[in-house]
Design a protein around this motif. Structure first.
Motif, PDB file in Angstrom:
ATOM      1  N   GLY A 178       5.656 -14.567   5.900  1.00  0.00           N
ATOM      2  CA  GLY A 178       6.020 -13.211   6.285  1.00  0.00           C
ATOM      3  C   GLY A 178       5.192 -12.666   7.428  1.00  0.00           C
ATOM      4  N   ASP A 179       4.479 -13.537   8.159  1.00  0.00           N
ATOM      5  CA  ASP A 179       3.634 -13.157   9.297  1.00  0.00           C
ATOM      6  C   ASP A 179       2.427 -12.325   8.890  1.00  0.00           C
ATOM      7  OD1 ASP A 179       4.829 -14.558  11.297  1.00  0.00           O
ATOM      8  OD2 ASP A 179       6.035 -12.904  12.060  1.00  0.00           O
ATOM      9  N   LEU A 180       2.071 -12.319   7.616  1.00  0.00           N
ATOM     10  CA  LEU A 180       0.881 -11.587   7.196  1.00  0.00           C
ATOM     11  C   LEU A 180      -0.357 -12.282   7.751  1.00  0.00           C
ATOM     12  CD1 LEU A 180      -0.207  -9.252   5.411  1.00  0.00           C
ATOM     13  CD2 LEU A 180      -0.437 -10.927   3.564  1.00  0.00           C
ATOM     14  N   ALA A 181      -1.185 -11.521   8.465  1.00  0.00           N
ATOM     15  CA  ALA A 181      -2.400 -12.086   9.040  1.00  0.00           C
ATOM     16  C   ALA A 181      -3.328 -12.566   7.927  1.00  0.00           C
ATOM     17  CB  ALA A 181      -3.106 -11.041   9.898  1.00  0.00           C
ATOM     18  N   LEU A 182      -3.855 -13.785   8.062  1.00  0.00           N
ATOM     19  CA  LEU A 182      -4.761 -14.311   7.049  1.00  0.00           C
ATOM     20  C   LEU A 182      -6.065 -13.512   7.067  1.00  0.00           C
ATOM     21  CD1 LEU A 182      -4.318 -18.181   7.346  1.00  0.00           C
ATOM     22  CD2 LEU A 182      -3.028 -16.523   5.995  1.00  0.00           C
ATOM     23  N   SER A 183      -6.538 -13.169   5.889  1.00  0.00           N
ATOM     24  CA  SER A 183      -7.748 -12.363   5.751  1.00  0.00           C
ATOM     25  C   SER A 183      -8.381 -12.641   4.401  1.00  0.00           C
ATOM     26  CB  SER A 183      -7.416 -10.868   5.874  1.00  0.00           C
ATOM     27  OG  SER A 183      -8.525 -10.067   5.494  1.00  0.00           O
TER      28      SER A 183
ATOM     29  N   GLU B 291       2.058  -6.390  -4.458  1.00  0.00           N
ATOM     30  CA  GLU B 291       1.390  -5.829  -3.275  1.00  0.00           C
ATOM     31  C   GLU B 291       1.465  -6.760  -2.074  1.00  0.00           C
ATOM     32  OE1 GLU B 291      -1.956  -3.152  -5.699  1.00  0.00           O
ATOM     33  OE2 GLU B 291      -2.535  -5.052  -4.740  1.00  0.00           O
ATOM     34  N   ARG B 292       1.471  -8.060  -2.310  1.00  0.00           N
ATOM     35  CA  ARG B 292       1.559  -8.983  -1.173  1.00  0.00           C
ATOM     36  C   ARG B 292       2.889  -8.812  -0.446  1.00  0.00           C
ATOM     37  NH1 ARG B 292      -0.977 -13.466   0.802  1.00  0.00           N
ATOM     38  NH2 ARG B 292      -2.575 -13.226  -0.808  1.00  0.00           N
ATOM     39  N   GLN B 293       3.987  -8.658  -1.187  1.00  0.00           N
ATOM     40  CA  GLN B 293       5.274  -8.416  -0.553  1.00  0.00           C
ATOM     41  C   GLN B 293       5.279  -7.074   0.154  1.00  0.00           C
ATOM     42  OE1 GLN B 293       7.660 -10.731  -0.457  1.00  0.00           O
ATOM     43  NE2 GLN B 293       8.961  -9.425   0.837  1.00  0.00           N
TER      44      GLN B 293
ATOM     45  N   GLN C 175       5.035   4.081   5.834  1.00  0.00           N
ATOM     46  CA  GLN C 175       5.113   5.017   4.706  1.00  0.00           C
ATOM     47  C   GLN C 175       6.277   4.682   3.791  1.00  0.00           C
ATOM     48  OE1 GLN C 175       5.287   8.665   6.938  1.00  0.00           O
ATOM     49  NE2 GLN C 175       3.051   8.930   6.970  1.00  0.00           N
ATOM     50  N   GLU C 176       7.399   4.266   4.372  1.00  0.00           N
ATOM     51  CA  GLU C 176       8.554   3.888   3.557  1.00  0.00           C
ATOM     52  C   GLU C 176       8.236   2.688   2.670  1.00  0.00           C
ATOM     53  OE1 GLU C 176      11.564   3.241   6.471  1.00  0.00           O
ATOM     54  OE2 GLU C 176      12.114   5.370   6.627  1.00  0.00           O
ATOM     55  N   ALA C 177       7.302   1.849   3.121  1.00  0.00           N
ATOM     56  CA  ALA C 177       6.894   0.694   2.321  1.00  0.00           C
ATOM     57  C   ALA C 177       5.840   1.054   1.284  1.00  0.00           C
ATOM     58  CB  ALA C 177       6.365  -0.399   3.237  1.00  0.00           C
TER      59      ALA C 177
ATOM     60  N   VAL D  79      -4.043  -0.108   7.171  1.00  0.00           N
ATOM     61  CA  VAL D  79      -3.429   0.505   5.998  1.00  0.00           C
ATOM     62  C   VAL D  79      -4.188   0.077   4.745  1.00  0.00           C
ATOM     63  CG1 VAL D  79      -1.143   0.501   7.086  1.00  0.00           C
ATOM     64  CG2 VAL D  79      -1.821  -1.411   5.604  1.00  0.00           C
ATOM     65  N   HIS D  80      -3.968   0.831   3.671  1.00  0.00           N
ATOM     66  CA  HIS D  80      -4.465   0.453   2.357  1.00  0.00           C
ATOM     67  C   HIS D  80      -3.265   0.048   1.502  1.00  0.00           C
ATOM     68  CE1 HIS D  80      -8.624   1.854   2.898  1.00  0.00           C
ATOM     69  NE2 HIS D  80      -8.082   2.767   3.687  1.00  0.00           N
ATOM     70  N   CYS D  81      -3.375  -1.156   0.927  1.00  0.00           N
ATOM     71  CA  CYS D  81      -2.342  -1.664   0.025  1.00  0.00           C
ATOM     72  C   CYS D  81      -3.050  -2.004  -1.275  1.00  0.00           C
ATOM     73  CB  CYS D  81      -1.656  -2.879   0.632  1.00  0.00           C
ATOM     74  SG  CYS D  81      -0.304  -3.537  -0.354  1.00  0.00           S
ATOM     75  N   GLY D  82      -2.877  -1.176  -2.291  1.00  0.00           N
ATOM     76  CA  GLY D  82      -3.681  -1.342  -3.497  1.00  0.00           C
ATOM     77  C   GLY D  82      -5.139  -1.129  -3.144  1.00  0.00           C
ATOM     78  N   SER D  83      -5.998  -2.077  -3.519  1.00  0.00           N
ATOM     79  CA  SER D  83      -7.431  -1.972  -3.212  1.00  0.00           C
ATOM     80  C   SER D  83      -7.803  -2.659  -1.910  1.00  0.00           C
ATOM     81  CB  SER D  83      -8.252  -2.579  -4.346  1.00  0.00           C
ATOM     82  OG  SER D  83      -7.967  -3.974  -4.483  1.00  0.00           O
ATOM     83  N   ALA D  84      -6.816  -3.217  -1.211  1.00  0.00           N
ATOM     84  CA  ALA D  84      -7.085  -3.960   0.022  1.00  0.00           C
ATOM     85  C   ALA D  84      -6.857  -3.081   1.246  1.00  0.00           C
ATOM     86  CB  ALA D  84      -6.194  -5.200   0.101  1.00  0.00           C
TER      87      ALA D  84
END
Length: 521
Positions: A185-190, A200-202, A236-238, A269-274
């Motif tokens: 999904g093109d999520l940058a590795l971190s 949360e990953r999705q 925000q929609e996500a 952004v903050h996604c959960g605790s990340a």
């Protein structure tokens, strides 16, 4: 792979093979595919020599603010060592806190990152973070003393700041940025992706998607306000909590009112605790590299190789002036007379093409003159012909038309000053007169021409420099924003690598990946 825990162990290992270049990748551990990619890049031969690769793992307390995740930051040195060894690291430096900060984190010398680079992006919500980064990296560099420091472009603000710190302090090393590695999904590795739980990953995939989609749709000159508003809306929609969404100049990090030059569209952004960061680069056109310099500096050889290495088109403007000179001689006109030369340009069909091996071919009115224009007779007269305003005007117009689409490397005498003053990367490539005379003699010998005495060649080259520098139209001179590269004593591979490094200081891999495209995990 060696595990080094103390300063003495590091120094002992470093002195084992002093003749090999040392490439260094600093990390906070919790290694992933992005770190492994940096290590594999660090292991590449750049100028014919096999480097040693050192990785460091140190969770730096100075770059964590109050309430951040210092205590729970993932730590697994055994796994890190396994991944590092797989990727080609020869040693792993994992020092205790006292090795890096003998007087404690608060008791030693601090390095302050440049204030202008700390006004936007992550610095706004993480005060002191980049001072902590600059301090620990300078301490590590003092201990390791590498030839090359490799950093990921994912942390772009950090890369820009550390490049500036290294330059300001005059540290003798090269900083190399490497493109962000991305996963599903093109999520940058971190390392902080480990904090993502369940769905949360999705959910996090909305970050790279919003930047990619809306960045690609932004035309040059588009106002920043609507673009940033659309990105915020998508995030925000996500259900992502926005820290910032900004459009800045890529290298100064100053906010931009519109898309212009090399722009950085970035968000946190903050996604959960990340807490997740990402960006895309916006470019008005593919890059242009302008390489100027005097005759005999080796521009054609290295420029052709540089173009192939970067996936750019090679434009040999010197060959164009040689072709006109050949044509003038063929017509029996006086090369010193602009009045005699000007009419010959009206019926001149000068074409550049590439052969099967990627080399440039030159034709005049349908006749291939690629070899003929390299004769000593043409070389002796090309400065006279090139000095005429009518010649330079005609060829400059043609060169500019060739450059409208970008994606080229051009070399000549006035590329960065007259032809492409807005080139992304400008280099003034030169060498001493004696070195250029030696190279000219070798070139003539290989081409089967008679070789004059070196003293005669030196005098000829010096006179050509004088003519090129004193002509009224577009004289040979170094552009104010060009970097001078003196090639005496350097191998061709070393010069090409130096040019690649200069290019990458201006154009990130993510903005122009080159022939191989963007890497993925």
């Amino acid at each position: 792979m060696r595990l080094l825990r103390t300063r003495a162990e590091l120094l002992s290992w470093r002195h084992l093979e002093p003749d090999r270049p040392l490439h260094f990748v600093p990390t906070m551990g919790a290694l992933h595919g992005g770190h492994q990619s940096l290590l594999r890049r660090a292991a590449e031969r750049l100028d014919g020599r096999r480097p040693r690769v050192l990785l460091s793992v140190f969770v730096n307390p100075l770059q964590f603010g109050a309430g951040e995740d210092f205590e729970r930051y993932p730590r697994d040195l055994e796994r890190d060592g396994q991944l590092a060894a797989e990727a080609g690291a020869e040693a792993l430096f994992a020092p205790e806190l006292s090795v890096i900060y003998p007087d404690g984190p608060e008791g030693g010398t601090r390095v302050l990152a440049p204030a202008p680079l700390q006004r936007e992006l992550c610095a706004r919500s993480r005060p002191g973070h980049f001072d902590g980064v600059a301090t620990v990296v300078c301490r590590l560099l003092a201990l390791v003393r590498p030839d090359r420091l490799l950093l990921g472009e994912k942390d772009w603000q950090q890369l820009v700041i550390l490049r500036r710190v290294v330059a300001d302090l005059g540290l003798p090393l090269t900083v190399q940025g490497c493109a962000t590695m991305r996963g599903e999904g093109d999520l940058a590795l971190s390392s902080r992706n480990r904090y993502l739980q369940g769905g949360e990953r999705q959910q996090a995939l909305a970050l790279p998607a919003a930047l990619r989609d809306l960045g690609a749709a932004a035309a040059p000159g588009a106002p920043a306000g609507p673009l940033l508003a659309l990105v915020r809306q998508r995030l925000q929609e996500a259900g992502l909590a926005i820290d910032y969404v900004q459009l800045t100049a890529a290298h100064t990090l100053r906010p931009l009112p519109r898309v212009e030059g090399l722009s950085l569209l970035a968000a946190a952004v903050h996604c959960g605790s990340a807490r997740l960061i990402d960006h895309v680069f916006l470019m008005p056109r593919p890059p242009i590299v302008a390489i100027d310099g005097p005759a005999g500096a080796g521009k054609s050889t290295v420029t052709r190789a540089l173009a192939a290495r970067l996936g750019l088109v090679y434009l040999d403007t010197g060959a164009m002036y040689r072709a006109v000179t050949w044509w003038v001689m063929r017509q029996g006109a006086d090369p010193a007379s602009a009045e005699a030369v000007a009419p010959l340009l009206q019926n001149l069909d000068l074409q550049l093409s590439r052969d099967a091996d990627g080399g440039q071919r030159v034709s005049v009115n349908g006749q291939d003159v690629s070899e003929a224009i390299r004769s000593p007779e043409v070389t002796a007269l090309v400065s006279q012909v090139a000095a005429h305003g009518c010649v330079r005007e005609a060829l400059t117009d043609q060169q500019r038309r060739l450059g409208e689409k970008g994606a080229l490397v051009a070399e000549g005498r006035d590329i960065g000053t007259a032809v492409f003053p807005d080139a992304d990367c400008k280099v003034f490539l030169t060498a001493t007169v004696s070195e250029r005379a030696r190279r000219r003699a070798e070139d003539l010998r290989q081409r089967g021409f008679a070789v004059p005495p070196l003293q005669e060649l030196e005098a000829s080259i010096a006179e050509r420099d004088r003519l090129d520098s004193s002509r009224e139209v577009a004289p040979l001179q170094q552009a104010e924003d060009a970097v001078e590269l003196i090639t005496d004593g350097l191998s061709i591979d070393a010069v090409i690598q130096a040019l690649v490094d200069l290019f990458r200081e201006k154009v990130p891999e993510e903005a122009w990946p080159g022939p191989g495209g963007q890497p993925r995990a």
